[in-house]
Design a protein around this motif. Structure first.
Motif, PDB file in Angstrom:
ATOM      1  N   LEU A   1       0.825  -1.214   0.000  1.00 27.70           N
ATOM      2  CA  LEU A   1       0.000   0.000   0.000  1.00 27.70           C
ATOM      3  C   LEU A   1       0.861   1.266   0.000  1.00 27.70           C
ATOM      4  O   LEU A   1       0.549   2.232  -0.685  1.00 27.70           O
ATOM      5  N   PHE A   2       1.961   1.240   0.757  1.00 28.29           N
ATOM      6  CA  PHE A   2       2.848   2.395   0.864  1.00 28.29           C
ATOM      7  C   PHE A   2       3.523   2.688  -0.475  1.00 28.29           C
ATOM      8  O   PHE A   2       3.562   3.828  -0.930  1.00 28.29           O
ATOM      9  N   ARG A   3       4.052   1.636  -1.116  1.00 27.48           N
ATOM     10  CA  ARG A   3       4.749   1.821  -2.402  1.00 27.48           C
ATOM     11  C   ARG A   3       3.813   2.317  -3.494  1.00 27.48           C
ATOM     12  O   ARG A   3       4.246   3.003  -4.405  1.00 27.48           O
ATOM     13  N   ARG A   4       2.542   1.950  -3.402  1.00 32.71           N
ATOM     14  CA  ARG A   4       1.576   2.374  -4.416  1.00 32.71           C
ATOM     15  C   ARG A   4       0.947   3.733  -4.092  1.00 32.71           C
ATOM     16  O   ARG A   4       0.122   4.222  -4.851  1.00 32.71           O
ATOM     17  N   GLY A   5       1.321   4.317  -2.960  1.00 36.53           N
ATOM     18  CA  GLY A   5       0.795   5.623  -2.589  1.00 36.53           C
ATOM     19  C   GLY A   5      -0.629   5.576  -2.041  1.00 36.53           C
ATOM     20  O   GLY A   5      -1.311   6.585  -1.971  1.00 36.53           O
ATOM     21  N   HIS A   6      -1.076   4.383  -1.633  1.00 41.45           N
ATOM     22  CA  HIS A   6      -2.416   4.256  -1.053  1.00 41.45           C
ATOM     23  C   HIS A   6      -2.433   4.664   0.415  1.00 41.45           C
ATOM     24  O   HIS A   6      -3.488   4.948   0.970  1.00 41.45           O
ATOM     25  N   ILE A   7      -1.249   4.662   1.027  1.00 49.45           N
ATOM     26  CA  ILE A   7      -1.115   5.180   2.393  1.00 49.45           C
ATOM     27  C   ILE A   7       0.168   5.997   2.467  1.00 49.45           C
ATOM     28  O   ILE A   7       1.057   5.853   1.631  1.00 49.45           O
ATOM     29  N   SER A   8       0.238   6.863   3.459  1.00 44.79           N
ATOM     30  CA  SER A   8       1.469   7.574   3.777  1.00 44.79           C
ATOM     31  C   SER A   8       1.400   7.893   5.260  1.00 44.79           C
ATOM     32  O   SER A   8       0.524   7.380   5.972  1.00 44.79           O
ATOM     33  N   PHE A   9       2.306   8.729   5.720  1.00 49.39           N
ATOM     34  CA  PHE A   9       2.321   9.095   7.132  1.00 49.39           C
ATOM     35  C   PHE A   9       2.498  10.592   7.286  1.00 49.39           C
ATOM     36  O   PHE A   9       3.235  11.219   6.526  1.00 49.39           O
ATOM     37  N   ALA A  10       1.826  11.158   8.298  1.00 50.36           N
ATOM     38  CA  ALA A  10       2.034  12.553   8.672  1.00 50.36           C
ATOM     39  C   ALA A  10       3.305  12.596   9.511  1.00 50.36           C
ATOM     40  O   ALA A  10       3.758  11.567  10.027  1.00 50.36           O
ATOM     41  N   ASP A  11       3.888  13.774   9.665  1.00 52.46           N
ATOM     42  CA  ASP A  11       5.116  13.913  10.453  1.00 52.46           C
ATOM     43  C   ASP A  11       4.951  13.432  11.894  1.00 52.46           C
ATOM     44  O   ASP A  11       5.898  12.966  12.512  1.00 52.46           O
ATOM     45  N   ASP A  12       3.725  13.517  12.414  1.00 52.03           N
ATOM     46  CA  ASP A  12       3.483  13.065  13.795  1.00 52.03           C
ATOM     47  C   ASP A  12       3.304  11.550  13.886  1.00 52.03           C
ATOM     48  O   ASP A  12       3.054  11.010  14.960  1.00 52.03           O
ATOM     49  N   GLY A  13       3.410  10.871  12.726  1.00 47.51           N
ATOM     50  CA  GLY A  13       3.322   9.416  12.729  1.00 47.51           C
ATOM     51  C   GLY A  13       1.944   8.865  12.427  1.00 47.51           C
ATOM     52  O   GLY A  13       1.772   7.654  12.304  1.00 47.51           O
ATOM     53  N   SER A  14       0.941   9.742  12.327  1.00 47.82           N
ATOM     54  CA  SER A  14      -0.397   9.214  12.070  1.00 47.82           C
ATOM     55  C   SER A  14      -0.530   8.742  10.616  1.00 47.82           C
ATOM     56  O   SER A  14       0.096   9.292   9.707  1.00 47.82           O
ATOM     57  N   LEU A  15      -1.347   7.705  10.453  1.00 45.59           N
ATOM     58  CA  LEU A  15      -1.549   7.077   9.153  1.00 45.59           C
ATOM     59  C   LEU A  15      -2.438   7.941   8.266  1.00 45.59           C
ATOM     60  O   LEU A  15      -3.485   8.414   8.701  1.00 45.59           O
ATOM     61  N   LEU A  16      -2.001   8.148   7.027  1.00 45.80           N
ATOM     62  CA  LEU A  16      -2.809   8.863   6.037  1.00 45.80           C
ATOM     63  C   LEU A  16      -3.294   7.831   5.026  1.00 45.80           C
ATOM     64  O   LEU A  16      -2.500   7.028   4.527  1.00 45.80           O
TER      65      LEU A  16
ATOM     66  N   GLY B   1       2.440   2.373  -8.433  1.00 43.87           N
ATOM     67  CA  GLY B   1       3.038   1.081  -8.742  1.00 43.87           C
ATOM     68  C   GLY B   1       3.111   0.927 -10.239  1.00 43.87           C
ATOM     69  O   GLY B   1       3.007   1.889 -10.974  1.00 43.87           O
ATOM     70  N   ARG B   2       3.258  -0.308 -10.703  1.00 51.62           N
ATOM     71  CA  ARG B   2       3.423  -0.531 -12.142  1.00 51.62           C
ATOM     72  C   ARG B   2       2.157  -0.254 -12.911  1.00 51.62           C
ATOM     73  O   ARG B   2       1.078  -0.618 -12.500  1.00 51.62           O
ATOM     74  N   ARG B   3       2.316   0.335 -14.071  1.00 49.36           N
ATOM     75  CA  ARG B   3       1.164   0.584 -14.938  1.00 49.36           C
ATOM     76  C   ARG B   3       0.910  -0.633 -15.814  1.00 49.36           C
ATOM     77  O   ARG B   3       1.826  -1.355 -16.144  1.00 49.36           O
ATOM     78  N   ALA B   4      -0.335  -0.789 -16.198  1.00 51.65           N
ATOM     79  CA  ALA B   4      -0.670  -1.863 -17.130  1.00 51.65           C
ATOM     80  C   ALA B   4      -0.079  -1.495 -18.492  1.00 51.65           C
ATOM     81  O   ALA B   4       0.089  -0.318 -18.805  1.00 51.65           O
ATOM     82  N   PRO B   5       0.250  -2.498 -19.323  1.00 50.02           N
ATOM     83  CA  PRO B   5       0.812  -2.202 -20.638  1.00 50.02           C
ATOM     84  C   PRO B   5      -0.112  -1.271 -21.420  1.00 50.02           C
ATOM     85  O   PRO B   5      -1.326  -1.454 -21.402  1.00 50.02           O
ATOM     86  N   GLY B   6       0.470  -0.288 -22.064  1.00 47.57           N
ATOM     87  CA  GLY B   6      -0.326   0.627 -22.882  1.00 47.57           C
ATOM     88  C   GLY B   6      -0.931   1.784 -22.125  1.00 47.57           C
ATOM     89  O   GLY B   6      -1.474   2.704 -22.704  1.00 47.57           O
ATOM     90  N   GLU B   7      -0.872   1.737 -20.790  1.00 48.80           N
ATOM     91  CA  GLU B   7      -1.431   2.824 -19.981  1.00 48.80           C
ATOM     92  C   GLU B   7      -0.436   3.976 -19.984  1.00 48.80           C
ATOM     93  O   GLU B   7       0.747   3.775 -19.826  1.00 48.80           O
ATOM     94  N   SER B   8      -0.920   5.179 -20.174  1.00 49.89           N
ATOM     95  CA  SER B   8       0.025   6.315 -20.245  1.00 49.89           C
ATOM     96  C   SER B   8       0.278   6.876 -18.859  1.00 49.89           C
ATOM     97  O   SER B   8      -0.483   6.653 -17.931  1.00 49.89           O
TER      98      SER B   8
END
Length: 195
Positions: free
Chosen positions: A126-141, A187-194
């Motif tokens: 999820l993190f690598r795909r940008g579905h989650i991240s973290f705020a500086d205070d450590g809370s889950l985004l 993450g990775r794009r499907a073939p042909g996706e711009s």
């Protein structure tokens, strides 16, 4: 006996052919995406070993760092002790991932412990795909693009109490939030996706 095969109409034959073609196309696309991914991985690895500007020891370190191992993992483990989302402490079940992705990072950033997190494997995805991240205070985004069922099924709504990030980690997290978080289809794009 031997002549019991039934004739099918032209329209039925066409429909069957189209269905089969569709399945073959889907399979070919999936195979291409998987082999493309493997080829990209091999190419990145070869690029490291073909470099002439760094020592063999540096090459080994970078190669290991790319996979979240070696000195990089040790550096991350000095700063991170558990998965920030699941709370798991047992390092046998945790992966190390870069906050600022490998492809965007300098050699120094690639082995910098502040540029890594110790996370459960499904959280890494999820993190690598940008579905989650973290705020500086450590809370889950959580991204608005993440399927809410995934969040619920993986039990990610009740994460442990947030732990504040150190200043040197915040630089990388700011990059992750600006460049990866909330991007659709990270993450990775499907073939042909711009792009």
């Amino acid at each position: 006996g031997e002549h019991e095969l039934q004739e099918i109409s032209d329209s039925e034959a066409t429909a069957l052919r189209q269905a089969a073609d569709g399945q073959v196309e889907a399979l070919e696309a999936r195979t291409a995406a998987e082999s493309e991914g493997e080829l990209i991985e091999q190419a990145i690895e070869e690029q490291i070993w073909l470099r002439t500007d760094i020592t063999p020891a540096d090459k080994r370190q970078l190669s290991a760092a790319r996979l979240g191992r070696g000195t990089f993992r040790e550096n991350v483990e000095r700063l991170e002790s558990a998965c920030r989302v699941t709370g798991i402490l047992d390092r046998r079940y945790l992966l190390v991932t870069h906050i600022k992705p490998w492809k965007d990072a300098s050699d120094a950033e690639r082995v910098d412990g502040a540029n890594g997190l110790l996370l459960s494997p499904h959280v890494v995805l999820l993190f690598r795909r940008g579905h989650i991240s973290f705020a500086d205070d450590g809370s889950l985004l959580v991204s608005r693009h993440l399927n809410p069922y995934v969040l619920k099924a993986w039990g990610l709504q009740q994460s442990p109490a947030p732990r504040t990030f150190k200043a040197e980690q915040r630089v990388y997290l700011a990059y992750h939030r600006a460049s990866l978080f909330e991007r659709v289809g990270g993450g990775r794009r499907a073939p042909g996706e711009s792009a």
